[in-house]
Write a protein that holds these residues in place. Structure first.
Motif, PDB file in Angstrom:
ATOM      1  N   VAL A   1       0.850  -1.195   0.000  1.00  0.00           N
ATOM      2  CA  VAL A   1       0.000   0.000   0.000  1.00  0.00           C
ATOM      3  C   VAL A   1       0.882   1.239   0.000  1.00  0.00           C
ATOM      4  N   LEU A   2       0.586   2.145  -0.934  1.00  0.00           N
ATOM      5  CA  LEU A   2       1.285   3.424  -1.009  1.00  0.00           C
ATOM      6  C   LEU A   2       0.338   4.537  -0.576  1.00  0.00           C
ATOM      7  N   GLU A   3       0.799   5.383   0.331  1.00  0.00           N
ATOM      8  CA  GLU A   3       0.050   6.573   0.719  1.00  0.00           C
ATOM      9  C   GLU A   3       0.620   7.750  -0.074  1.00  0.00           C
ATOM     10  N   VAL A   4      -0.222   8.342  -0.916  1.00  0.00           N
ATOM     11  CA  VAL A   4       0.229   9.354  -1.870  1.00  0.00           C
ATOM     12  C   VAL A   4      -0.369  10.710  -1.513  1.00  0.00           C
ATOM     13  N   TYR A   5       0.460  11.749  -1.619  1.00  0.00           N
ATOM     14  CA  TYR A   5       0.000  13.116  -1.374  1.00  0.00           C
ATOM     15  C   TYR A   5       0.241  13.939  -2.642  1.00  0.00           C
ATOM     16  N   PRO A   6      -0.819  14.332  -3.368  1.00  0.00           N
ATOM     17  CA  PRO A   6      -0.638  15.124  -4.586  1.00  0.00           C
ATOM     18  C   PRO A   6      -0.558  16.621  -4.266  1.00  0.00           C
ATOM     19  N   TYR A   7       0.470  17.284  -4.757  1.00  0.00           N
ATOM     20  CA  TYR A   7       0.598  18.716  -4.489  1.00  0.00           C
ATOM     21  C   TYR A   7       0.595  19.564  -5.765  1.00  0.00           C
ATOM     22  N   THR A   8       0.420  18.928  -6.924  1.00  0.00           N
ATOM     23  CA  THR A   8       0.158  19.667  -8.163  1.00  0.00           C
ATOM     24  C   THR A   8      -0.992  18.976  -8.879  1.00  0.00           C
ATOM     25  N   ASN A   9      -1.718  19.743  -9.676  1.00  0.00           N
ATOM     26  CA  ASN A   9      -2.868  19.176 -10.366  1.00  0.00           C
ATOM     27  C   ASN A   9      -2.459  18.622 -11.726  1.00  0.00           C
ATOM     28  N   GLY A  10      -3.408  17.947 -12.372  1.00  0.00           N
ATOM     29  CA  GLY A  10      -3.165  17.378 -13.691  1.00  0.00           C
ATOM     30  C   GLY A  10      -3.233  15.863 -13.678  1.00  0.00           C
ATOM     31  N   THR A  11      -2.968  15.269 -14.834  1.00  0.00           N
ATOM     32  CA  THR A  11      -2.982  13.812 -14.973  1.00  0.00           C
ATOM     33  C   THR A  11      -1.656  13.234 -14.489  1.00  0.00           C
ATOM     34  N   LYS A  12      -1.738  12.245 -13.628  1.00  0.00           N
ATOM     35  CA  LYS A  12      -0.544  11.620 -13.054  1.00  0.00           C
ATOM     36  C   LYS A  12      -0.457  10.167 -13.535  1.00  0.00           C
ATOM     37  N   GLU A  13       0.744   9.795 -13.989  1.00  0.00           N
ATOM     38  CA  GLU A  13       0.978   8.440 -14.492  1.00  0.00           C
ATOM     39  C   GLU A  13       1.887   7.679 -13.533  1.00  0.00           C
ATOM     40  N   PHE A  14       1.420   6.528 -13.079  1.00  0.00           N
ATOM     41  CA  PHE A  14       2.195   5.644 -12.214  1.00  0.00           C
ATOM     42  C   PHE A  14       2.503   4.362 -12.995  1.00  0.00           C
ATOM     43  N   THR A  15       3.780   3.972 -13.016  1.00  0.00           N
ATOM     44  CA  THR A  15       4.196   2.762 -13.726  1.00  0.00           C
ATOM     45  C   THR A  15       4.685   1.729 -12.717  1.00  0.00           C
ATOM     46  N   PHE A  16       4.211   0.494 -12.874  1.00  0.00           N
ATOM     47  CA  PHE A  16       4.540  -0.590 -11.947  1.00  0.00           C
ATOM     48  C   PHE A  16       5.223  -1.724 -12.719  1.00  0.00           C
ATOM     49  N   HIS A  17       6.349  -2.218 -12.174  1.00  0.00           N
ATOM     50  CA  HIS A  17       7.084  -3.322 -12.790  1.00  0.00           C
ATOM     51  C   HIS A  17       7.372  -4.389 -11.739  1.00  0.00           C
ATOM     52  N   VAL A  18       7.408  -5.644 -12.186  1.00  0.00           N
ATOM     53  CA  VAL A  18       8.005  -6.726 -11.406  1.00  0.00           C
ATOM     54  C   VAL A  18       9.242  -7.175 -12.176  1.00  0.00           C
ATOM     55  N   LYS A  19      10.413  -7.017 -11.541  1.00  0.00           N
ATOM     56  CA  LYS A  19      11.676  -7.350 -12.189  1.00  0.00           C
ATOM     57  C   LYS A  19      12.301  -8.570 -11.528  1.00  0.00           C
ATOM     58  N   THR A  20      12.787  -9.496 -12.353  1.00  0.00           N
ATOM     59  CA  THR A  20      13.468 -10.710 -11.906  1.00  0.00           C
ATOM     60  C   THR A  20      14.825 -10.775 -12.606  1.00  0.00           C
ATOM     61  N   PRO A  21      15.633 -11.804 -12.325  1.00  0.00           N
ATOM     62  CA  PRO A  21      16.895 -11.935 -13.067  1.00  0.00           C
ATOM     63  C   PRO A  21      16.710 -12.025 -14.576  1.00  0.00           C
TER      64      PRO A  21
END
Length: 304
Positions: free
Chosen positions: A221-241
């Motif tokens: 769980v991430l607790e996020v605090y936005p301090y500027t407006n607009g569209t926000k993009e979050f990218t998630f990866h699972v990396k292995t060897p």
């Protein structure tokens, strides 16, 4: 010991020698170690066991034997990579186990064992010498593994600026093997993250280690605090060897509330009825008429 016995007139000399037979090097004194390494094979990214056998096939004792497994590329030693034998007598046999982790699949050569040892050698200074030995190459068949993860992200679509919100990340191991992995989140500009003991922070990227058995899942769980407006993009990866094995992107909109939004909402919640409006208009007309009469009277008084 060698000594001259006599010499004839023609220059021929006769010598005699005394030899200590105990000090004559004997060909039957042989120092030799037979080292073999074997394994039944295994599966990619799953620990496997290699068996090392050391046998003294010579005729003399060998001491201070230091053995080391030399891995090939993409083979990881988990334990037992170094072995030591203080002394091994003729005909004696020692066995060891080495835990290996193959990072590739196929018919592979995983490595070999090399050894150094001290053995009697009568022609050497001090009567001993250091010998080197080498085992066969460990050739095995390694079956491939299926490495697969799934990401499930839960987050709001729209959030007001300066209002904290949560992003829930669920990671599931859908493969058939557990491998070292990291959950990586690339953050957009204009947001801050509350410190979290599961994540480490590196600029605009946060990373959390993953250790899941096949079929298991974990939630972050991430607790996020936005301090500027607009569209926000979050990218998630699972990396292995093997690289990135799961990836997803979400977008959310950070909005700025309109001015006096609460006031407008209040008016819309309590609409004015038409009768009330007419009463307000009548009162306003009466007040304006009185003001006009007062103004005229004041003007007449000044004029006189």
């Amino acid at each position: 010991m060698v000594s001259s016995k006599n010499m004839t007139s023609d220059g021929t000399a006769t010598f005699f020698a005394m030899v200590d037979e105990e000090k004559i090097p004997r060909v039957e004194k042989v120092a030799n170690l037979l080292i073999s390494v074997s394994s039944k094979g295994g599966k990619q990214y799953i620990p496997m066991t290699a068996n090392v056998t050391v046998q003294n096939t010579g005729t003399v004792s060998i001491s201070n034997v230091f053995l080391r497994f030399i891995p090939e590329e993409d083979t990881e030693i988990l334990s037992g990579g170094e072995m030591f034998i203080r002394e091994i007598k003729p005909g004696e046999k020692k066995t060891f186990e080495v835990k290996l982790l193959p990072h590739r699949s196929g018919n592979l050569t995983l490595g070999y064992v090399e050894a150094t040892a001290v053995a009697p050698f009568e022609l050497a200074c001090g009567g001993y010498t250091v010998l080197k030995f080498r085992s066969n190459d460990l050739q095995v068949s390694v079956k491939p593994s299926r490495i697969s993860y799934e990401l499930d992200i839960k987050a709001p679509r729209d959030v007001p600026i300066h209002n904290p919100f949560s992003i829930e990340i669920r990671v599931t191991n859908t493969g058939d093997v557990s491998v070292p992995a990291n959950l990586t989140v690339i953050l957009p500009e204009g947001v801050a993250i509350t410190p979290n003991e599961k994540f480490s922070f590196k600029g605009g990227i946060i990373i959390a280690p993953i250790s899941l058995q096949p079929g298991e899942n974990g939630t972050f769980v991430l607790e996020v605090y936005p301090y500027t407006n607009g569209t926000k993009e979050f990218t998630f990866h699972v990396k292995t060897p093997l690289g990135v094995v799961a990836s997803t992107v979400i977008h959310l909109n950070v909005t700025v509330p309109r001015e006096n939004e609460n006031y407008h909402n209040q008016r819309s919640d309590r609409p004015l009825h038409s009768g009330v409006c007419k009463g307000y208009v009548g009162i306003l007309g009466f007040v304006l008429g009185a003001l006009v009469i007062i103004a005229i009277a004041w003007y007449q008084a000044r004029k006189s």
